[in-house]
Design an enzyme around this catalytic site. Structure first.
Site, mmCIF file in Angstrom:
data_model
loop_
_atom_site.group_PDB
_atom_site.id
_atom_site.type_symbol
_atom_site.label_atom_id
_atom_site.label_comp_id
_atom_site.label_asym_id
_atom_site.label_seq_id
_atom_site.Cartn_x
_atom_site.Cartn_y
_atom_site.Cartn_z
ATOM 1 N N ASN A 167 0.633 -7.399 5.039
ATOM 2 C CA ASN A 167 0.969 -6.547 3.898
ATOM 3 C C ASN A 167 0.151 -5.270 4.053
ATOM 4 O OD1 ASN A 167 1.373 -5.323 1.443
ATOM 5 N ND2 ASN A 167 0.319 -6.897 0.235
ATOM 6 N N LYS A 216 0.290 -2.642 2.372
ATOM 7 C CA LYS A 216 0.060 -1.941 1.095
ATOM 8 C C LYS A 216 0.361 -0.447 1.267
ATOM 9 C CE LYS A 216 -3.050 -5.601 -0.159
ATOM 10 N NZ LYS A 216 -4.189 -6.061 -0.927
ATOM 11 N N HIS A 232 3.324 -9.332 -6.168
ATOM 12 C CA HIS A 232 1.941 -9.184 -5.728
ATOM 13 C C HIS A 232 1.056 -8.836 -6.922
ATOM 14 C CE1 HIS A 232 -1.644 -7.691 -3.749
ATOM 15 N NE2 HIS A 232 -1.242 -8.339 -2.664
ATOM 16 N N GLU A 261 -1.253 -6.807 -7.323
ATOM 17 C CA GLU A 261 -1.439 -5.370 -7.570
ATOM 18 C C GLU A 261 -0.251 -4.800 -8.337
ATOM 19 O OE1 GLU A 261 -2.294 -4.412 -3.488
ATOM 20 O OE2 GLU A 261 -4.169 -5.516 -3.679
ATOM 21 N N GLU A 295 -2.337 -16.246 -3.893
ATOM 22 C CA GLU A 295 -3.361 -15.240 -3.637
ATOM 23 C C GLU A 295 -4.302 -15.155 -4.840
ATOM 24 O OE1 GLU A 295 -2.000 -12.220 -0.488
ATOM 25 O OE2 GLU A 295 -1.216 -11.538 -2.413
ATOM 26 N N GLY A 353 -8.919 -8.402 -1.038
ATOM 27 C CA GLY A 353 -9.617 -7.165 -0.691
ATOM 28 C C GLY A 353 -11.099 -7.177 -1.030
ATOM 29 N N SER A 369 -8.492 -11.933 1.676
ATOM 30 C CA SER A 369 -9.596 -11.794 2.640
ATOM 31 C C SER A 369 -9.494 -12.768 3.813
ATOM 32 C CB SER A 369 -10.950 -11.913 1.935
ATOM 33 O OG SER A 369 -11.078 -10.900 0.959
HETATM 34 P P1 PGA Z 1 -6.526 -8.869 1.759
HETATM 35 O O1 PGA Z 1 -5.173 -8.723 0.911
HETATM 36 O O2 PGA Z 1 -6.195 -9.676 2.970
HETATM 37 O O3 PGA Z 1 -6.921 -7.452 2.083
HETATM 38 O O4 PGA Z 1 -7.511 -9.554 0.870
HETATM 39 C C1 PGA Z 1 -4.274 -9.783 0.810
HETATM 40 C C2 PGA Z 1 -3.083 -9.368 0.002
HETATM 41 O O5 PGA Z 1 -3.238 -8.639 -0.990
HETATM 42 O O6 PGA Z 1 -1.932 -9.743 0.313
#
Ligand code: PGA
Length: 251
Positions: free
Chosen positions: A9, A11, A96, A98, A168, A174, A214
């Site tokens: 992803n 983003k 997601h 976000e 998640e 992140g 992460s």
């Molecule tokens: P990350 O993000 O691996 O940077 O923690 C995962 C995601 O949001 O899909």
């Protein structure tokens, strides 16, 4: 049997030029690697979809990171499921955290997005997960169950069988803090049990449940060794071709 999947992803990262370069690097590595049955997906911003689809070979599927909750028409700035499909993309990441947090993505909207994605032959990668407070107050199982139920349990067993799930935990996205292997397995087993109750053992057994938050080359193996963890949704580490490959080959 359910599929093993590693999905990136990106983003809101990479200009068109940077994205094409990264996709090319990933494609080169994937082409010369025995993937051991792992499906590889890259989730790019909308503007990359058409170019990246032309560039990657059969071993990589391309995903959008969202789609509109309407079919077409006067919805300035939106991109529909059929438009995504027309780029050659096969997947769409939906729900997601976000998007839920910053863009008011509700379960009601997600129901429409899932339906439109399926109608257009896209495979939804449906995301959900609890925030830290919810875990600390031991509400994480309830939160996850209601996010899945509200977004997906209106589907027939046949349509549900087309969905990929991605757990998640928001506190792990992140942040550099990964759920422990035991925490991931515990939640994934709970999710599968929830699916058994709703759709029966066969559908539950065939559903891929990815972990995200992460995930990196150094912890992927331990996470993926769990019987109910069927792969990963990778943010930060998917922006570097070698790191992403390190996760793919962790299976
Ligand atoms: P990350 O993000 O691996 O940077 O923690 C995962 C995601 O949001 O899909």
């Amino acid at each position: 049997m359910r599929k093993k999947i590693v999905a990136g992803n990106w983003k809101m990262n990479n200009t068109l030029e940077e994205g094409v370069k990264l996709a090319g690097q990933i494609n080169d590595l994937v082409e010369k690697t025995d993937l051991n049955g792992v499906d590889v997906v890259i989730g790019t911003p909308f503007i990359h979809l058409a170019e990246v689809n032309k560039l990657v070979g059969d071993k990589i599927g391309v995903a959008a990171q969202n789609c509109a909750d309407e079919v077409s028409g006067a919805y300035t700035g939106e991109v529909s499921a059929s438009m995504i499909k027309s780029t050659g993309s096969k997947y769409v990441i939906l729900g997601h955290s976000e998007r839920r947090e910053y863009y008011g993505e509700t379960s009601a909207k997600l129901v429409k997005k899932v339906k439109l994605s399926l109608e257009n032959g896209l495979t939804p990668i449906f995301c959900f997960g609890e925030v830290l407070e919810e875990r600390q107050s031991e509400k994480h199982f309830d939160v996850v169950k209601s996010q899945i139920a509200e977004g997906l349990f209106n589907l027939s067993a046949e349509d549900f069988g087309k969905i990929i799930l991605a757990y998640e935990p928001v506190w792990a996205i992140g942040t550099g803090v990964t759920a422990s292997s035991a925490q991931a397995q515990e939640m994934h087993a709970f999710i599968r049990k929830t699916l058994v109750a709703q759709y029966g053992q066969e559908v539950a057994d065939n559903t891929s449940i990815l972990y995200g938050g992460s995930c990196k080359p150094s912890n992927a193996k331990e996470l993926f060794e769990n019987p109910d963890v069927d792969g990963g949704l990778i943010g930060g580490a998917s922006l570097n071709a070698e790191d992403f490959m390190g996760i793919i080959t962790a299976f």
